[in-house]
Write an enzyme that holds these catalytic residues in place. Structure first.
Site, mmCIF file in Angstrom:
data_model
loop_
_atom_site.group_PDB
_atom_site.id
_atom_site.type_symbol
_atom_site.label_atom_id
_atom_site.label_comp_id
_atom_site.label_asym_id
_atom_site.label_seq_id
_atom_site.Cartn_x
_atom_site.Cartn_y
_atom_site.Cartn_z
ATOM 1 N N LYS A 97 17.187 -11.850 48.870
ATOM 2 C CA LYS A 97 15.751 -11.901 49.074
ATOM 3 C C LYS A 97 15.129 -10.620 48.536
ATOM 4 O O LYS A 97 15.822 -9.633 48.332
ATOM 5 C CB LYS A 97 15.416 -12.045 50.567
ATOM 6 C CG LYS A 97 15.803 -13.408 51.138
ATOM 7 C CD LYS A 97 15.539 -13.519 52.627
ATOM 8 C CE LYS A 97 14.170 -13.059 53.044
ATOM 9 N NZ LYS A 97 13.076 -13.763 52.328
ATOM 10 N N GLU A 106 10.934 -8.176 55.769
ATOM 11 C CA GLU A 106 11.523 -9.497 55.961
ATOM 12 C C GLU A 106 12.795 -9.413 56.797
ATOM 13 O O GLU A 106 13.037 -10.245 57.665
ATOM 14 C CB GLU A 106 11.817 -10.143 54.602
ATOM 15 C CG GLU A 106 10.566 -10.597 53.864
ATOM 16 C CD GLU A 106 10.833 -11.077 52.454
ATOM 17 O OE1 GLU A 106 9.966 -11.773 51.899
ATOM 18 O OE2 GLU A 106 11.897 -10.752 51.895
#
Length: 423
Positions: A97, A106
């Site tokens: 990610k 995140e």
């Protein structure tokens, strides 16, 4: 045939169905999450869902506010986090990610959630990490060249990310993002640890723990759900990773543990963490109830001792199988009475009871604040009335549950190791 955008939209709409009234949500960043925000806003508007959300980026925060989605600061534990991924590794649910530049926040949101759900289009599903995507690594904006050189020593080709105008890309945290080409198949856990050992590295885009499930949109308009392991589903993967990094004392033998206690004492959480740290099988005793018991409980009818005997037999059978295999194991069950505990031990004294002892008011407060769970106080009181504390000859460790799960598990492992040393 659907487009990539259609696949993202299908996965996002499926994930939006997981949202329940009163949930605290974590919102990711990226094009797939944009579809999730639209689907969530639609539900909020049509169903008047009470909610509170934490965003992983300024972009998501602004878009959520525009759609009428309540955004707040991260404070405490979230019920559900939904985010996209640049790669989802088949067979592990390890992720890359951070192509949107929000990887640090995140990961903070993912680690703060009971459930972490990834949504993506079919093209993001890969057989190995690095197959299609570079690995983003967030580094401090100081001595960047030196940090990049250190990253290169690990066999990664790292370049600082630039904007379309040629200027350096700077994250919402004021840091630089280095995009790294991975050298073939990697040990994601080891690489993540090695990168974080470099001074100047803030976080990596390797997500190797905690993904409950990945919802993937396919080119025929359908979606498929790829489930994580039991530790991810119970929301304890990241805590297990922390405990493993602490290198707790080694046990000479794989133990057989039965984690017991009344409701809300944390049996499933502590039991799963113990199994993960000790490297032994895990089983939640509730999963062993026969269909007849499940029907009765579903109808709201209490179980009697005769109903429980086949269930206790299955627990005893599970323990016997682990004993015969020499694998050790952790089973979780209330086991409130001495006679039930005697049944499942089957006459052996090699099962260690881990009794999670909690104050009644503390446990009642936990139940009251547990999302989607309702149990009247009188039922908790009835469990306390039924509870027979472990006594002489029961080989028990009693642990208070007013500490954090990590502290509780450390305490249990230390006490098991001390017993090992004495035997």
């Amino acid at each position: 045939m659907t487009t990539q955008d259609d696949q993202k939209r299908a996965a996002a709409r499926e994930a939006a169905k997981l949202v329940e009234p009163g949930m605290r949500l974590g919102l990711g960043t990226g094009s797939t999450i944009a579809h999730f925000l639209d689907a969530l806003a639609e539900r909020v508007k049509t169903e008047n869902i009470d909610h509170a959300c934490v965003a992983t980026s300024v972009t998501t925060e602004r878009r959520a506010a525009e759609l009428g989605i309540k955004v707040t600061a991260l404070d405490g534990v979230l019920d559900l986090a939904v985010d996209g991924a640049d790669e989802v590794e088949f067979g592990s649910l390890h992720l890359i990610k951070g192509l949107g530049g929000a990887l640090l926040r995140e990961k903070q949101i993912a680690e703060s959630s009971h459930r972490f759900v990834v949504i993506a289009d079919q093209g993001k599903l890969v057989s190995r990490l690095g197959e299609r995507s570079k690995l983003p690594v967030e580094i401090v904006n100081f001595a960047v060249a030196r940090t990049l050189a250190r990253i290169g020593e690990l066999g990664l080709l790292a370049e600082p990310r630039k904007q379309a105008n040629g200027k350096a890309f700077i994250s919402d945290n004021g840091n630089v993002i280095a995009d790294c080409v991975l050298p073939g198949r990697i040990d994601a856990v080891a690489l993540d640890r090695a990168l974080k050992s470099i001074a100047g590295v803030v976080e990596t885009g390797l997500f190797t723990a905690g993904c409950d499930c990945a919802i993937i949109g396919y080119d025929d308009g359908s979606t498929r759900c790829f489930e994580g392991d039991v530790f991810a589903k119970l929301g304890v993967s990241t805590m297990i990773a922390t405990l493993r990094a602490l290198r707790l004392q080694h046990l000479a033998h794989k133990p057989l543990l039965a984690v017991m206690g009344v409701s809300a004492s944390g049996k499933s959480t502590i039991g799963a963490m113990l199994a993960g740290v000790l490297g032994v099988p895990f089983r939640d005793g509730d999963d062993l109830h026969p269909a007849s018991n499940r029907r009765k409980m579903h109808e709201g009818k209490p179980l009697d001792d005769n109903d429980r005997m086949p269930w206790l037999h299955r627990i005893a059978l599970e323990l016997r199988g682990w004993r015969d295999a020499g694998s050790g194991g952790v089973i979780v069950s209330s086991l409130l009475t001495r006679c039930y505990r005697d049944f499942v031990r089957g006459g052996s004294d090699d099962v260690t009871l881990i009794h999670l002892d909690g104050d009644r008011d503390l446990l009642a407060d936990r139940i009251a604040n547990r999302h989607g769970h309702f149990m009247p106080a009188k039922l908790l009181d009835s469990q306390f009335a039924t509870l027979e504390l472990p006594g002489e000859g029961e080989n028990a460790i009693v642990v208070k549950v007013d500490a954090s799960p990590i502290e509780i598990v450390r305490d249990i492992v230390e006490r098991l190791a001390a017993r090992d040393a004495r035997s």
